[in-house]
Design a protein around this motif. Structure first.
Motif, PDB file in Angstrom:
ATOM      1  N   ALA A  93       0.832  -1.202   0.000  1.00 52.42           N
ATOM      2  CA  ALA A  93       0.000   0.000   0.000  1.00 52.42           C
ATOM      3  C   ALA A  93       0.866   1.251   0.000  1.00 52.42           C
ATOM      4  O   ALA A  93       1.962   1.273   0.573  1.00 52.42           O
ATOM      5  CB  ALA A  93      -0.917   0.008   1.210  1.00 52.42           C
ATOM      6  N   VAL A  94       0.358   2.293  -0.640  1.00 54.63           N
ATOM      7  CA  VAL A  94       1.052   3.576  -0.623  1.00 54.63           C
ATOM      8  C   VAL A  94       0.811   4.257   0.718  1.00 54.63           C
ATOM      9  O   VAL A  94      -0.169   3.974   1.413  1.00 54.63           O
ATOM     10  CB  VAL A  94       0.574   4.488  -1.778  1.00 54.63           C
ATOM     11  N   ALA A  95       1.716   5.131   1.061  1.00 56.80           N
ATOM     12  CA  ALA A  95       1.573   5.871   2.309  1.00 56.80           C
ATOM     13  C   ALA A  95       0.293   6.707   2.287  1.00 56.80           C
ATOM     14  O   ALA A  95      -0.072   7.268   1.257  1.00 56.80           O
ATOM     15  CB  ALA A  95       2.786   6.775   2.518  1.00 56.80           C
ATOM     16  N   GLY A  96      -0.365   6.768   3.420  1.00 54.52           N
ATOM     17  CA  GLY A  96      -1.576   7.573   3.519  1.00 54.52           C
ATOM     18  C   GLY A  96      -2.839   6.869   3.094  1.00 54.52           C
ATOM     19  O   GLY A  96      -3.912   7.504   3.024  1.00 54.52           O
ATOM     20  N   THR A  97      -2.769   5.558   2.794  1.00 56.05           N
ATOM     21  CA  THR A  97      -3.985   4.821   2.437  1.00 56.05           C
ATOM     22  C   THR A  97      -4.976   4.867   3.603  1.00 56.05           C
ATOM     23  O   THR A  97      -4.628   4.544   4.741  1.00 56.05           O
ATOM     24  CB  THR A  97      -3.655   3.360   2.107  1.00 56.05           C
ATOM     25  N   PRO A  98      -6.201   5.292   3.349  1.00 56.34           N
ATOM     26  CA  PRO A  98      -7.159   5.443   4.457  1.00 56.34           C
ATOM     27  C   PRO A  98      -7.617   4.106   5.025  1.00 56.34           C
ATOM     28  O   PRO A  98      -7.588   3.074   4.352  1.00 56.34           O
ATOM     29  CB  PRO A  98      -8.325   6.197   3.809  1.00 56.34           C
ATOM     30  N   SER A  99      -8.049   4.151   6.259  1.00 55.55           N
ATOM     31  CA  SER A  99      -8.590   2.971   6.930  1.00 55.55           C
ATOM     32  C   SER A  99     -10.000   2.685   6.410  1.00 55.55           C
ATOM     33  O   SER A  99     -10.740   3.595   6.049  1.00 55.55           O
ATOM     34  CB  SER A  99      -8.629   3.215   8.438  1.00 55.55           C
ATOM     35  N   ILE A 100     -10.357   1.408   6.363  1.00 55.84           N
ATOM     36  CA  ILE A 100     -11.700   1.033   5.931  1.00 55.84           C
ATOM     37  C   ILE A 100     -12.345   0.117   6.971  1.00 55.84           C
ATOM     38  O   ILE A 100     -11.678  -0.421   7.851  1.00 55.84           O
ATOM     39  CB  ILE A 100     -11.698   0.341   4.550  1.00 55.84           C
ATOM     40  N   ASN A 101     -13.633  -0.074   6.846  1.00 53.92           N
ATOM     41  CA  ASN A 101     -14.385  -0.943   7.744  1.00 53.92           C
ATOM     42  C   ASN A 101     -14.261  -2.376   7.246  1.00 53.92           C
ATOM     43  O   ASN A 101     -14.991  -2.807   6.349  1.00 53.92           O
ATOM     44  CB  ASN A 101     -15.854  -0.508   7.785  1.00 53.92           C
ATOM     45  N   ASN A 102     -13.314  -3.116   7.808  1.00 54.67           N
ATOM     46  CA  ASN A 102     -13.129  -4.510   7.410  1.00 54.67           C
ATOM     47  C   ASN A 102     -12.814  -5.357   8.639  1.00 54.67           C
ATOM     48  O   ASN A 102     -12.945  -4.903   9.778  1.00 54.67           O
ATOM     49  CB  ASN A 102     -12.064  -4.638   6.324  1.00 54.67           C
ATOM     50  N   LEU A 103     -12.375  -6.591   8.436  1.00 51.63           N
ATOM     51  CA  LEU A 103     -12.165  -7.492   9.567  1.00 51.63           C
ATOM     52  C   LEU A 103     -10.999  -7.065  10.442  1.00 51.63           C
ATOM     53  O   LEU A 103     -10.968  -7.389  11.642  1.00 51.63           O
ATOM     54  CB  LEU A 103     -11.949  -8.923   9.062  1.00 51.63           C
ATOM     55  N   VAL A 104     -10.050  -6.353   9.860  1.00 55.31           N
ATOM     56  CA  VAL A 104      -8.921  -5.878  10.654  1.00 55.31           C
ATOM     57  C   VAL A 104      -9.359  -4.772  11.596  1.00 55.31           C
ATOM     58  O   VAL A 104      -9.144  -4.841  12.814  1.00 55.31           O
ATOM     59  CB  VAL A 104      -7.778  -5.391   9.737  1.00 55.31           C
ATOM     60  N   THR A 105      -9.986  -3.738  11.045  1.00 54.97           N
ATOM     61  CA  THR A 105     -10.383  -2.600  11.889  1.00 54.97           C
ATOM     62  C   THR A 105     -11.500  -2.972  12.857  1.00 54.97           C
ATOM     63  O   THR A 105     -11.625  -2.381  13.931  1.00 54.97           O
ATOM     64  CB  THR A 105     -10.817  -1.408  11.021  1.00 54.97           C
TER      65      THR A 105
ATOM     66  N   THR B  26      -9.844 -12.767  14.692  1.00 57.03           N
ATOM     67  CA  THR B  26      -9.812 -13.798  15.733  1.00 57.03           C
ATOM     68  C   THR B  26     -10.948 -13.545  16.709  1.00 57.03           C
ATOM     69  O   THR B  26     -11.532 -12.464  16.749  1.00 57.03           O
ATOM     70  CB  THR B  26      -8.474 -13.779  16.497  1.00 57.03           C
ATOM     71  N   ASN B  27     -11.259 -14.574  17.464  1.00 56.37           N
ATOM     72  CA  ASN B  27     -12.382 -14.505  18.407  1.00 56.37           C
ATOM     73  C   ASN B  27     -13.654 -14.057  17.709  1.00 56.37           C
ATOM     74  O   ASN B  27     -14.467 -13.312  18.249  1.00 56.37           O
ATOM     75  CB  ASN B  27     -12.059 -13.563  19.574  1.00 56.37           C
ATOM     76  N   ASN B  28     -13.809 -14.532  16.490  1.00 62.61           N
ATOM     77  CA  ASN B  28     -14.969 -14.167  15.680  1.00 62.61           C
ATOM     78  C   ASN B  28     -16.205 -14.909  16.185  1.00 62.61           C
ATOM     79  O   ASN B  28     -16.118 -16.087  16.549  1.00 62.61           O
ATOM     80  CB  ASN B  28     -14.696 -14.530  14.215  1.00 62.61           C
TER      81      ASN B  28
ATOM     82  N   SER C 117     -16.938 -18.363  15.086  1.00 62.17           N
ATOM     83  CA  SER C 117     -16.125 -19.421  15.662  1.00 62.17           C
ATOM     84  C   SER C 117     -16.605 -19.806  17.053  1.00 62.17           C
ATOM     85  O   SER C 117     -16.497 -20.974  17.451  1.00 62.17           O
ATOM     86  CB  SER C 117     -14.660 -18.967  15.729  1.00 62.17           C
ATOM     87  N   THR C 118     -17.145 -18.841  17.770  1.00 58.41           N
ATOM     88  CA  THR C 118     -17.530 -19.084  19.162  1.00 58.41           C
ATOM     89  C   THR C 118     -18.989 -19.462  19.356  1.00 58.41           C
ATOM     90  O   THR C 118     -19.358 -19.978  20.414  1.00 58.41           O
ATOM     91  CB  THR C 118     -17.221 -17.832  20.011  1.00 58.41           C
ATOM     92  N   ASN C 119     -19.844 -19.218  18.345  1.00 57.49           N
ATOM     93  CA  ASN C 119     -21.261 -19.562  18.495  1.00 57.49           C
ATOM     94  C   ASN C 119     -21.419 -21.079  18.346  1.00 57.49           C
ATOM     95  O   ASN C 119     -21.176 -21.634  17.265  1.00 57.49           O
ATOM     96  CB  ASN C 119     -22.103 -18.842  17.439  1.00 57.49           C
ATOM     97  N   PRO C 120     -21.835 -21.780  19.403  1.00 60.97           N
ATOM     98  CA  PRO C 120     -21.937 -23.245  19.338  1.00 60.97           C
ATOM     99  C   PRO C 120     -22.965 -23.742  18.328  1.00 60.97           C
ATOM    100  O   PRO C 120     -22.914 -24.913  17.925  1.00 60.97           O
ATOM    101  CB  PRO C 120     -22.319 -23.634  20.770  1.00 60.97           C
TER     102      PRO C 120
ATOM    103  N   ASP D 233     -18.686 -26.932  12.117  1.00 63.67           N
ATOM    104  CA  ASP D 233     -18.317 -26.044  11.015  1.00 63.67           C
ATOM    105  C   ASP D 233     -17.889 -24.662  11.493  1.00 63.67           C
ATOM    106  O   ASP D 233     -17.513 -23.814  10.676  1.00 63.67           O
ATOM    107  CB  ASP D 233     -19.492 -25.898  10.051  1.00 63.67           C
ATOM    108  N   ALA D 234     -17.964 -24.404  12.782  1.00 59.85           N
ATOM    109  CA  ALA D 234     -17.550 -23.104  13.313  1.00 59.85           C
ATOM    110  C   ALA D 234     -16.113 -22.814  12.898  1.00 59.85           C
ATOM    111  O   ALA D 234     -15.252 -23.690  12.927  1.00 59.85           O
ATOM    112  CB  ALA D 234     -17.672 -23.093  14.833  1.00 59.85           C
ATOM    113  N   ALA D 235     -15.850 -21.561  12.492  1.00 59.06           N
ATOM    114  CA  ALA D 235     -14.510 -21.229  11.978  1.00 59.06           C
ATOM    115  C   ALA D 235     -14.227 -19.753  12.149  1.00 59.06           C
ATOM    116  O   ALA D 235     -15.136 -18.917  12.122  1.00 59.06           O
ATOM    117  CB  ALA D 235     -14.384 -21.619  10.498  1.00 59.06           C
ATOM    118  N   GLU D 236     -12.936 -19.447  12.313  1.00 59.90           N
ATOM    119  CA  GLU D 236     -12.468 -18.072  12.251  1.00 59.90           C
ATOM    120  C   GLU D 236     -12.316 -17.692  10.774  1.00 59.90           C
ATOM    121  O   GLU D 236     -12.164 -18.567   9.907  1.00 59.90           O
ATOM    122  CB  GLU D 236     -11.093 -17.941  12.933  1.00 59.90           C
ATOM    123  N   PRO D 237     -12.312 -16.403  10.452  1.00 61.04           N
ATOM    124  CA  PRO D 237     -11.950 -15.993   9.094  1.00 61.04           C
ATOM    125  C   PRO D 237     -10.544 -16.487   8.761  1.00 61.04           C
ATOM    126  O   PRO D 237      -9.663 -16.531   9.628  1.00 61.04           O
ATOM    127  CB  PRO D 237     -12.000 -14.464   9.162  1.00 61.04           C
ATOM    128  N   PHE D 238     -10.319 -16.884   7.509  1.00 62.61           N
ATOM    129  CA  PHE D 238      -9.015 -17.386   7.117  1.00 62.61           C
ATOM    130  C   PHE D 238      -8.697 -16.971   5.684  1.00 62.61           C
ATOM    131  O   PHE D 238      -9.599 -16.792   4.861  1.00 62.61           O
ATOM    132  CB  PHE D 238      -8.929 -18.911   7.270  1.00 62.61           C
TER     133      PHE D 238
END
Length: 577
Positions: A99-111, A116-118, A121-124, A129-134
């Protein structure tokens, strides 16, 4: 005469005003009679030659945009392609992204801190088939098609908790291991080492992280929403289905006001490639009707639409096909239930009739004043040929041949990248780049996990189909009016989040828009730019949806972003295509 033969024999005359099809009973007779027919006086007349100024450039528009190209892809959620943007893993052997410097933040799984602790994954309730994003890498480009049913998507979002995707929309690729081989595959995402081109376009142009389907559900409702903002007003022509019940595969429900709303895939009536047993038409108007009335040139361009053309493998007609080495199968190019404008009598070309000339493409009438038989519906190759010849419609809707449309199960992000980049490279080399905008978006999420949820602004209360907030409930309040002006069910939304990019010299650079928009926002931009804000009416979402105008810079400082040429295979930047 068989039902199929009757459909084929009547297709050519369908566009004539007052055409009535016999053989399907009174119910079908009434439905077709109620469908709007083409206005014989509407539309632009083609010039005698392609010399001289571009007619589209001479049209009055509210912005500097004179040409809009909508590349409408298949079945991708926003997080499925942008979960970790702008940070890619960059493993050895894959195209790198930095990424170039100054790339804005977006609403995604990172932000959102959901890698993790999705809750999926935790809903029984998701069981084994329960899973974290991968992360999915390039060797996993061919995946299973997830469940993207109107009801199952609502259940996956579970009142906004978004924690039941493996249970309700997940499917796995047979024979694979780990989450890739279970319904936990629905949690998978690609990064900038696979969807490299899209990430590069986001770096140089404008990306929305707040774009949604207008309603929950699969491809055909999405295709209708982007041209009409409406999936209510469905007219049954031939059917093997009863209205939807929980667990059924029906494509429609009773709307509660005496009509039907489409909630799933079904072929357009009279198309010679359609399934003769299940066919529908739509009432109301689409954006093509408004463009015709305004004298604006336009077209729908579908891969595989020209039935007289022959592919390299010898296939032709409705069975034109292409082999994909990624998904390792041969895929039919043209899919009828993806063809936006075939569902409306006023804009359909059921026999796939050919335009009289390159000059006539985009026009209702040829240069002699005769109605052109193609009726604005063409093959994708016609788009390339017309633009090369100097005939560039003001508004163009593009559908790739199926193997390049991105739909999991028969397409993939690598074939999709090749098709999209090839087209955009071509467009960026045209003289009209200076006044062009390209929108790249998708018809539905395929059921792929996306953490973002927006509270429905249009509720629905069908006892079986609606399940977001419990049995028979999706949202609260009163459903918005449908095609006949009465509140209708079956259109609960906004639905699922999609990627949405604007590529243009007038697009903001490396910008992320957070304005809530939908598929109908494409219609709104066309109406505002060419048609002085005229709206479709009849319950269309075009009147209420958000605008994409904040993805542009129409000030005196705008209009200077240079083309970005990419390698169609790797998605990385090149000097020349």
């Amino acid at each position: 005469m068989t039902r199929q033969a009757l459909l084929l024999s009547t297709a050519a005359g369908m566009l004539a005003a007052g055409a009535l099809i016999s053989g399907f009973g009174a119910r079908t007779h009434r439905a077709l009679a109620a469908t709007p027919q083409a206005d014989p006086a509407a539309g632009a007349t083609a010039p005698a030659s392609l010399t001289g100024p571009d007619p589209a450039d001479a049209m009055s528009t509210a912005t500097p945009i004179k040409h809009l190209v909508v590349i409408f892809q298949e079945n991708v959620s926003f997080d499925h392609y942008f979960a970790t943007y702008p940070n890619a893993a960059n493993p050895s052997g894959e195209p790198e992204f930095h990424a170039v410097a100054g790339t804005p933040s977006i609403n995604n799984l990172v932000t959102a801190r959901l890698l993790t602790n999705n809750p999926n994954s935790t809903n029984p309730a998701n069981g084994a088939d329960a899973a974290e994003p991968f992360r999915l890498d390039r060797t996993q480009a061919a995946t299973a098609d997830q469940n993207h049913n109107y009801t199952r998507e609502q259940q996956a979002y579970n009142g906004g908790k978004a924690d039941l995707f493996p249970k309700y929309t997940g499917k796995g690729t047979p024979g694979a291991v780990g989450a890739f081989g279970t319904r936990g595959q629905v949690m998978g995402y690609y990064d900038g080492n696979t969807v490299t081109a899209l990430w590069n376009y986001a770096q140089h142009f404008a990306l929305s992280d707040n774009a949604y389907t207008n309603t929950y559900g699969p491809s055909t409702p999405g295709a209708l929403e982007v041209v009409s903002g409406q999936a209510n007003g469905m007219r049954i022509i031939a059917t093997t289905k009863k209205p939807f019940t929980l667990g059924s595969t029906s494509y429609y429900i009773k709307d509660g006001a005496g009509g039907f709303t489409m909630i799933s895939d079904v072929d357009p009536a009279y198309d010679v490639c359609s399934n003769p047993k299940d066919q529908v038409m739509m009432g109301g108007r689409n954006i093509g009707d408004l463009l015709n009335a305004g004298g604006v040139t336009w077209g729908g361009f579908m891969g595989g639409f020209d039935l007289g053309s022959k592919n390299a493998n010898g296939s032709t007609g409705c069975k034109r096909s292409t082999y994909s080495s990624v998904v390792r199968t041969t895929v039919v190019d043209y899919i009828p239930h993806h063809d936006w404008f075939q569902y409306y009598a006023s804009t359909a070309n059921p026999t796939h009739a050919r335009p009289t000339s390159l000059t006539a493409i985009g026009y209702s009438f040829d240069h002699d004043g005769r109605r052109d038989p193609a009726n604005h519906e063409y093959d994708l190759q016609d788009f390339y040929n017309a633009v090369k010849a100097g005939n560039f419609p003001a508004v163009s809707f593009i559908k790739m041949p199926a193997y390049q449309d991105g739909h999991a199960g028969y397409s993939d992000p690598l074939d999709e990248q090749t098709g999209v980049v090839t087209l955009i490279n071509f467009l960026e080399q045209q003289p009209d780049w200076k006044n062009m905008a390209i929108v790249v978006t998708w018809d539905d999420s395929d059921g792929w996990y996306d953490h973002a949820f927006t509270t429905p602004t249009n509720p629905s209360f069908n006892k079986k189909a609606d399940q977001l907030d419990g049995p028979g409930k999706c949202g609260s309040g009163t459903p918005l009016p449908g095609i006949e002006g009465k509140p209708v069910n079956g259109r609960c939304g906004p639905g699922t989040r999609l990627p949405f990019l604007v590529i243009s010299p007038w697009a903001k650079v490396n910008d992320v828009s957070h304005t809530l928009i939908s598929q109908a926002s494409v219609i709104r931009f066309i109406e505002d730019n060419w048609l002085k804000g005229e709206r479709l009416g009849g319950g269309s979402f075009d009147a209420a949806t958000g605008s994409i105008v904040d993805m542009f810079d129409f000030s005196s400082a705008g209009g200077h972003t240079p083309p970005l040429f990419l390698d169609a295979v790797t998605g990385t930047e090149v000097t020349k295509p």
